[in-house]
Design a protein around this motif. Structure first.
Motif, mmCIF file in Angstrom:
data_model
loop_
_atom_site.group_PDB
_atom_site.id
_atom_site.type_symbol
_atom_site.label_atom_id
_atom_site.label_comp_id
_atom_site.label_asym_id
_atom_site.label_seq_id
_atom_site.Cartn_x
_atom_site.Cartn_y
_atom_site.Cartn_z
ATOM 1 N N LEU A 83 19.913 -38.094 13.914
ATOM 2 C CA LEU A 83 18.811 -38.597 13.083
ATOM 3 C C LEU A 83 19.301 -38.950 11.671
ATOM 4 C CD1 LEU A 83 15.828 -39.103 13.446
ATOM 5 C CD2 LEU A 83 15.365 -36.834 12.483
ATOM 6 N N CYS A 84 20.085 -38.060 11.067
ATOM 7 C CA CYS A 84 20.546 -38.311 9.699
ATOM 8 C C CYS A 84 21.493 -39.499 9.682
ATOM 9 C CB CYS A 84 21.210 -37.068 9.112
ATOM 10 S SG CYS A 84 22.630 -36.484 10.032
ATOM 11 N N PHE A 85 22.337 -39.575 10.684
ATOM 12 C CA PHE A 85 23.298 -40.667 10.801
ATOM 13 C C PHE A 85 22.569 -42.007 10.790
ATOM 14 C CE2 PHE A 85 25.006 -43.532 14.122
ATOM 15 C CZ PHE A 85 26.176 -43.938 13.495
ATOM 16 N N ARG A 86 21.442 -42.046 11.544
ATOM 17 C CA ARG A 86 20.715 -43.310 11.652
ATOM 18 C C ARG A 86 19.914 -43.620 10.390
ATOM 19 N NH1 ARG A 86 17.068 -42.455 15.934
ATOM 20 N NH2 ARG A 86 17.886 -40.379 16.362
ATOM 21 N N ASN A 87 19.618 -42.596 9.596
ATOM 22 C CA ASN A 87 18.788 -42.844 8.403
ATOM 23 C C ASN A 87 19.560 -42.982 7.099
ATOM 24 O OD1 ASN A 87 15.758 -42.847 8.924
ATOM 25 N ND2 ASN A 87 16.492 -41.192 10.240
ATOM 26 N N CYS A 88 20.777 -42.549 7.085
ATOM 27 C CA CYS A 88 21.538 -42.625 5.833
ATOM 28 C C CYS A 88 21.711 -44.090 5.414
ATOM 29 C CB CYS A 88 22.909 -41.963 6.009
ATOM 30 S SG CYS A 88 23.909 -42.135 4.517
ATOM 31 N N PRO A 89 21.228 -44.446 4.201
ATOM 32 C CA PRO A 89 21.226 -45.858 3.815
ATOM 33 C C PRO A 89 22.618 -46.411 3.512
ATOM 34 C CG PRO A 89 20.414 -44.514 2.008
ATOM 35 C CD PRO A 89 20.614 -43.583 3.168
ATOM 36 N N LYS A 124 15.134 -35.554 6.590
ATOM 37 C CA LYS A 124 14.973 -35.916 7.998
ATOM 38 C C LYS A 124 15.338 -34.787 8.967
ATOM 39 C CE LYS A 124 13.545 -40.171 7.605
ATOM 40 N NZ LYS A 124 12.231 -40.590 8.025
ATOM 41 N N CYS A 125 16.377 -34.035 8.647
ATOM 42 C CA CYS A 125 16.890 -33.062 9.604
ATOM 43 C C CYS A 125 15.821 -32.050 10.012
ATOM 44 C CB CYS A 125 18.097 -32.332 9.027
ATOM 45 S SG CYS A 125 18.745 -31.106 10.183
ATOM 46 N N LYS A 126 15.611 -31.938 11.316
ATOM 47 C CA LYS A 126 14.569 -31.035 11.803
ATOM 48 C C LYS A 126 15.101 -29.628 12.035
ATOM 49 C CE LYS A 126 11.856 -34.551 14.228
ATOM 50 N NZ LYS A 126 12.725 -35.705 14.563
ATOM 51 N N PHE A 127 16.408 -29.461 11.848
ATOM 52 C CA PHE A 127 17.016 -28.170 12.188
ATOM 53 C C PHE A 127 17.543 -27.403 10.968
ATOM 54 C CE2 PHE A 127 17.377 -31.216 15.614
ATOM 55 C CZ PHE A 127 16.791 -30.529 16.674
ATOM 56 N N ASN A 128 17.113 -27.846 9.789
ATOM 57 C CA ASN A 128 17.589 -27.241 8.537
ATOM 58 C C ASN A 128 19.111 -27.113 8.494
ATOM 59 O OD1 ASN A 128 15.047 -26.900 7.435
ATOM 60 N ND2 ASN A 128 14.745 -24.964 8.545
ATOM 61 N N ALA A 129 19.765 -28.113 9.036
ATOM 62 C CA ALA A 129 21.220 -28.048 9.119
ATOM 63 C C ALA A 129 21.893 -28.614 7.871
ATOM 64 C CB ALA A 129 21.704 -28.781 10.359
ATOM 65 N N ILE A 130 21.092 -29.149 6.969
ATOM 66 C CA ILE A 130 21.704 -29.743 5.772
ATOM 67 C C ILE A 130 21.392 -28.884 4.547
ATOM 68 C CG2 ILE A 130 21.762 -31.786 4.285
ATOM 69 C CD1 ILE A 130 21.362 -33.480 6.760
ATOM 70 N N SER A 163 28.817 -39.402 9.635
ATOM 71 C CA SER A 163 29.456 -39.797 10.883
ATOM 72 C C SER A 163 29.412 -38.629 11.862
ATOM 73 C CB SER A 163 30.900 -40.222 10.625
ATOM 74 O OG SER A 163 31.571 -39.155 9.974
ATOM 75 N N GLY A 164 29.670 -38.906 13.125
ATOM 76 C CA GLY A 164 29.685 -37.839 14.119
ATOM 77 C C GLY A 164 29.277 -38.342 15.490
ATOM 78 N N GLU A 165 29.736 -37.673 16.531
ATOM 79 C CA GLU A 165 29.391 -38.034 17.909
ATOM 80 C C GLU A 165 28.056 -37.396 18.267
ATOM 81 O OE1 GLU A 165 31.334 -39.895 20.150
ATOM 82 O OE2 GLU A 165 32.461 -40.360 18.295
ATOM 83 N N ARG A 166 27.322 -38.022 19.173
ATOM 84 C CA ARG A 166 26.092 -37.445 19.699
ATOM 85 C C ARG A 166 26.372 -36.037 20.258
ATOM 86 N NH1 ARG A 166 21.074 -38.851 21.602
ATOM 87 N NH2 ARG A 166 21.149 -40.899 20.641
ATOM 88 N N ARG A 167 25.499 -35.100 19.988
ATOM 89 C CA ARG A 167 25.605 -33.681 20.395
ATOM 90 C C ARG A 167 26.809 -32.959 19.812
ATOM 91 N NH1 ARG A 167 24.225 -35.863 25.320
ATOM 92 N NH2 ARG A 167 21.972 -35.960 25.572
ATOM 93 N N GLN A 168 27.438 -33.575 18.815
ATOM 94 C CA GLN A 168 28.529 -32.903 18.095
ATOM 95 C C GLN A 168 28.106 -32.752 16.638
ATOM 96 O OE1 GLN A 168 31.524 -31.813 19.399
ATOM 97 N NE2 GLN A 168 30.546 -32.320 21.353
ATOM 98 N N PRO A 169 28.581 -31.712 15.924
ATOM 99 C CA PRO A 169 28.228 -31.576 14.514
ATOM 100 C C PRO A 169 28.599 -32.834 13.729
ATOM 101 C CG PRO A 169 29.395 -29.633 15.283
ATOM 102 C CD PRO A 169 29.444 -30.626 16.405
#
Ligand SMILES: Cc1cc2nc3c(=O)[nH]c(=O)nc-3n(C[C@H](O)[C@H](O)[C@H](O)COP(=O)(O)O)c2cc1C
Ligand code: SF4
Ligand code: SF4
Lengths: 131, 489
Positions: free
Chosen positions: B446-452, B480-486, B457-463
Motif C-alpha cells: 500500500l505504501c509503495f503504491r502511494n508514495c508520491p 496509509k499503513c494499516k499495520f502500524n509498521a511505519i 521499494s520491496g517485493e509483495r509479502r516481503q518487508p
C-alpha cells in the motif's frame, strides 16, 4: 433625527431606550417580547452567524413568536461562534454557543416555547463596569 | 472578585451588548455623556488632568502615558492640529481593535472628539486597513449617525467646539502601524518610518501637531471620564492601570477575545479563562507582543501581566496578541515563523533590518532543515543585537526578540537541532525520519503504491524499505499503513 443640544437631550434618549427595553422584558407588559442578539462581528459571520440570523428570523416568523432579533458585536467567545443571547421576558439573558440551524430549532422549541433548559449555555465569565 | 469572573470589560463594555449600528443603543449606555460633560462643564486642562490621574497608558504597544501625550500635543502651538486613531492592527493573530470598531464604534468616535477638544483640534482621522470591511462599514454608519445628531460637526453641544472625522484606508502593511509611517502613508507618501524626534505630537500629519492613539486606548476614555480617574486607577498594578484586551489564540480551548485587569497572571488567562491547553496536551510557551515580543515559559505563568513585568520577562505587552503553544510546537520553527513575517513587512529603509533579518532567517532555516551547527546559535545572538541597536524604527529594533527569547528560554531545543540533528517537538520535517519496522510489515504494498516520489521499494509479502535520500517526509505512507509498521523518529 433631531440635533442633540445638551445633556438633557442625551438623558432623554437614554431613558427612552432603557424604558423600552425594560417594558419589552417585563411579563406585566402586554406587548413583551423575546429579545435575541446575534453576535455579528467578523468572527461570528465567518462561522455562519448570517445564516443563523436569517434562519432564526424565518423560524420565529413562521411560528408567529413575538421576538426581536438584533445584531451585536463580539462577546469574546470566538471558539463557540455563532453565539446568540436570548432574553425571555422576566428572565435573565442566556448566551448559547455553536448555534447552527439544528440548535436554532432546539432553542426555539425547548427554551423559548417551553422555557426548559437547553444544553450549550455559555456561563458569563466577566464583570461589567456596573458590577 | 468573584472567582469565575476573572475578566472585566471596560474597553469592551458595549461589545456584544449593543447594536453597533444604532446610536441610541450606545447613548442608552451613557454614550456621548462624557463628551457632553467635557464640553459643557470642564476645561480641556481639567479633562487632561483626569486622564493623567487615571494612569491610562497607550494600548498600541508602547505604553506611553495617554494624558501626558495629550498635554504635550495641547502645548504644541499651531493653527491646525489633528487627532489620529491608529486602527492598523498588523500583528498576526490580533483582532482586538477590529472587534471594538465592529462592536462599539461610537466609543472611539466619542473619545476622538474629546481628544480634539483637549488638544485643540477640529479634525480627526481614523487610519484603518482596507481588509477590515465590516469595521469600516460600521464606523461609517456610526459617523453619519453622530453627524445627524450634531455630535460631530459644528458647535457640538452648543459649546462652540467643532469636530469631524474622516476615514483613511491603509493597504495592510505592518510597518504602517508605526506612527510616523502611518502619517506618511496618510500624506500620500511611502509608508516608511522617519526618525523621532520630532514626535507627531509636535510635528505630525502635514507637519502639524498630531495626537496618535490606538483604538483600545480611545475606547477606554469615555468610561474613565464617566466613572472617574480614581475608579480606573484602582484597577490594575502599580504602574499599569485598568485592563488589557487580548486576542487569545493557538493551542488553547477557548480561543477568543478577553479583557482582564492588569496584574492578572498568565496562568489565570490560560487555564481559567482560556480553558487550558487543547487535547490535554502540555503547555510549553506563550507568545505575547506579536513579532516584537517574546516566548515565555512555564516559569512565567505566575507573573502578573503588566507593561513592566512582561518586559522584565523578556517579552512585551504589545497590542494584545497572545498565542499559546503546546509540546508539539518547535520553538526554533516559531522564531522562524515570526522572522518570515518581519522579512515580508520590513520597509527596507535600513540595511540592518532589511538584510540582517534575512540573514537571521537563513540561519534559522539552516537549523530547522538539519544543517545547523553549534556556532549558529552565537551568530544568531550577535546579529540580533546589531539589528536591535542599529534599526531606525520599532519594527527593526524589536524584530530579533522572538529569536533572542526562544534562545534564552528554549536553548536545549536549539542544541538538539544543531548537535543531535533532532527536533524534540517533531515539527521540523527535514529532521524527521520515516522508517518501516520489518517485523510488523506484511508487504501489502500500500505504501509503495502511494508514495508520491517512489521512495519505497520491496517485493509483495516481503518487508518494504524507505530510501531516505528520496523521501520528502510527506507522511503519506505513515497514514496509509494499516499495520502500524511505519515509525516516525
Ligand atoms: C512596527 C510597528 C507597528 C505598530 N503597529 C501598531 C498598530 O497596528 N496599532 C497601534 O495602535 N500601534 C501600533 N504601533 C505603535 C504606534 O507607533 C504608536 O505608538 C501607537 O499608535 C500610539 O498609540 P497609543 O499610545 O494609544 O498606544 C506600532 C509600532 C511599530 C514600531
Ligand atoms: S527598522 Fe526596518 S521597518 Fe523600520 S524603518 Fe528600518 S527598514 Fe524600515
Ligand atoms: S503499508 Fe505498511 S504493511 Fe504495507 S508494505 Fe507498507 S509498511 Fe508494509
Amino acid at each position: 433625527m433631531t440635533r442633540i443640544k445638551n445633556l438633557a437631550d442625551l438623558h432623554k434618549i437614554k431613558e427612552e431606550v432603557q424604558s423600552k427595553n425594560r417594558l419589552r422584558s417585563s411579563l406585566d407588559y402586554p406587548e413583551h417580547l423575546v429579545q435575541i442578539k446575534v453576535g455579528m462581528a467578523t468572527c461570528g459571520i465567518a462561522s455562519g452567524a448570517k445564516e443563523t440570523m436569517k434562519y432564526l428570523n424565518d423560524e420565529l416568523e413562521q411560528q408567529a413568536i413575538d421576538a426581536v432579533v438584533t445584531k451585536t458585536g463580539c462577546l469574546g467567545y470566538c471558539y463557540a461562534e455563532p453565539t446568540i443571547e436570548v432574553t425571555l421576558p422576566g428572565k435573565e439573558p442566556v448566551v448559547f454557543g455553536y448555534v447552527d440551524k439544528a440548535k436554532v430549532v432546539e432553542i426555539i422549541d425547548v427554551y423559548i416555547k417551553r422555557g426548559e433548559q437547553v444544553e450549550g449555555i455559555i456561563p458569563l465569565n466577566f464583570q461589567t463596569i456596573d458590577d | 472578585m468573584n472567582d469565575n469572573k476573572k475578566q472585566l470589560r471596560i474597553a469592551l463594555r458595549n461589545c456584544g451588548f449593543i447594536n453597533p449600528e444604532i446610536i441610541d443603543d450606545y447613548i442608552s449606555r451613557d454614550g456621548y455623556m462624557a463628551l457632553g460633560k467635557c464640553l459643557t462643564e470642564h476645561t480641556p486642562e481639567e479633562t487632561i488632568k483626569e486622564i493623567k490621574d487615571s494612569g491610562l497608558r497607550g494600548r498600541g504597544g508602547g505604553g506611553f502615558p495617554t494624558g501626558l501625550k495629550w498635554e504635550i500635543t495641547r502645548k504644541s502651538e499651531s493653527d491646525q492640529k489633528y487627532v489620529v486613531c491608529n486602527a492598523d492592527e498588523g500583528d498576526p493573530g490580533a483582532f482586538m481593535d477590529r472587534s471594538i470598531l465592529e462592536g462599539d464604534p461610537h466609543s472611539v468616535i466619542e473619545a476622538m472628539a474629546i481628544c480634539g477638544y483637549c488638544i485643540g483640534a477640529d479634525k480627526g482621522l481614523v487610519y484603518i486597513r482596507a481588509e477590515y470591511p465590516l469595521a469600516i462599514e460600521r464606523l461609517q454608519i456610526a459617523l453619519s449617525q453622530a453627524r445627524e445628531y450634531g455630535l460631530l460637526g459644528e458647535n457640538i453641544f452648543r459649546s462652540g467646539f467643532n469636530f469631524d472625522i474622516e476615514i483613511r484606508f491603509g493597504a495592510g502593511a505592518f510597518v504602517c502601524g508605526e506612527e510616523t509611517a502611518l502619517i506618511h502613508s496618510m500624506e500620500g507618501l511611502r509608508g516608511e518610518p522617519t526618525f523621532k524626534p520630532p514626535f507627531p505630537s509636535v510635528s505630525g500629519y502635514l507637519g502639524k501637531p498630531t495626537n496618535v492613539n490606538n483604538v483600545e486606548t480611545f475606547a477606554n476614555i469615555p468610561a474613565i471620564l464617566n466613572k472617574g480617574a480614581a475608579w480606573f486607577s484602582s484597577i490594575g498594578t502599580e504602574k499599569s492601570k485598568g485592563t488589557k484586551v487580548f486576542a487569545l489564540a493557538g493551542k488553547i480551548n477557548n480561543v477568543g477575545l478577553i479583557e482582564v485587569p492588569m496584574g492578572t497572571t498568565l496562568r489565570e488567562v490560560i487555564y481559567e479563562i482560556g480553558g487550558g491547553i487543547r487535547d490535554g496536551k502540555k503547555f510549553k510557551s506563550v507568545q505575547t507582543g506579536g513579532p516584537s515580543g517574546g516566548c515565555l515559559t512555564t516559569d512565567f505563568l505566575d507573573t502578573p501581566i503588566d507593561y513592566d513585568n512582561l518586559i522584565d520577562a523578556g517579552s512585551m505587552m504589545g497590542s494584545g496578541g497572545m498565542i499559546v503553544m503546546d509540546e508539539d510546537d518547535c520553538m526554533v520553527a516559531i522564531a522562524k515563523f515570526y522572522l518570515e513575517f518581519t522579512l515580508e513587512e520590513s520597509c527596507g529603509k535600513c540595511s540592518p533590518c532589511r538584510i540582517g533579518n534575512k540573514r537571521l532567517h537563513e540561519i534559522l532555516d539552516k537549523i530547522t532543515s538539519g544543517r545547523g551547527e553549534f556556532q549558529d546559535i552565537e551568530r544568531l545572538q550577535l546579529l540580533s543585537q546589531v539589528i536591535k541597536d542599529t534599526s531606525l524604527c520599532g519594527l527593526g529594533q524589536t524584530s530579533p526578540n522572538p529569536v533572542l527569547s526562544t534562545i534564552a528560554n528554549f536553548e536545549d531545543e536549539y542544541l538538539a537541532h544543531v548537535n543531535e540533528g533532532k527536533c524534540p517537538a517533531g515539527q521540523c520535517k527535514a529532521l524527521l525520519k520515516y522508517e518501516i519496522i520489518e517485523d510488523l510489515c506484511t508487504g501489502c504494498t500500500l505504501c509503495f503504491r502511494n508514495c508520491p516520489v517512489g521512495a519505497i521499494s520491496g517485493e509483495r509479502r516481503q518487508p518494504h524499505y524507505i530510501d531516505q535520500s528520496l523521501c520528502i517526509k510527506c507522511g503519506v505512507c505513515y497514514e496509509k499503513c494499516k499495520f502500524n509498521a511505519i515509525t516516525l523518529s
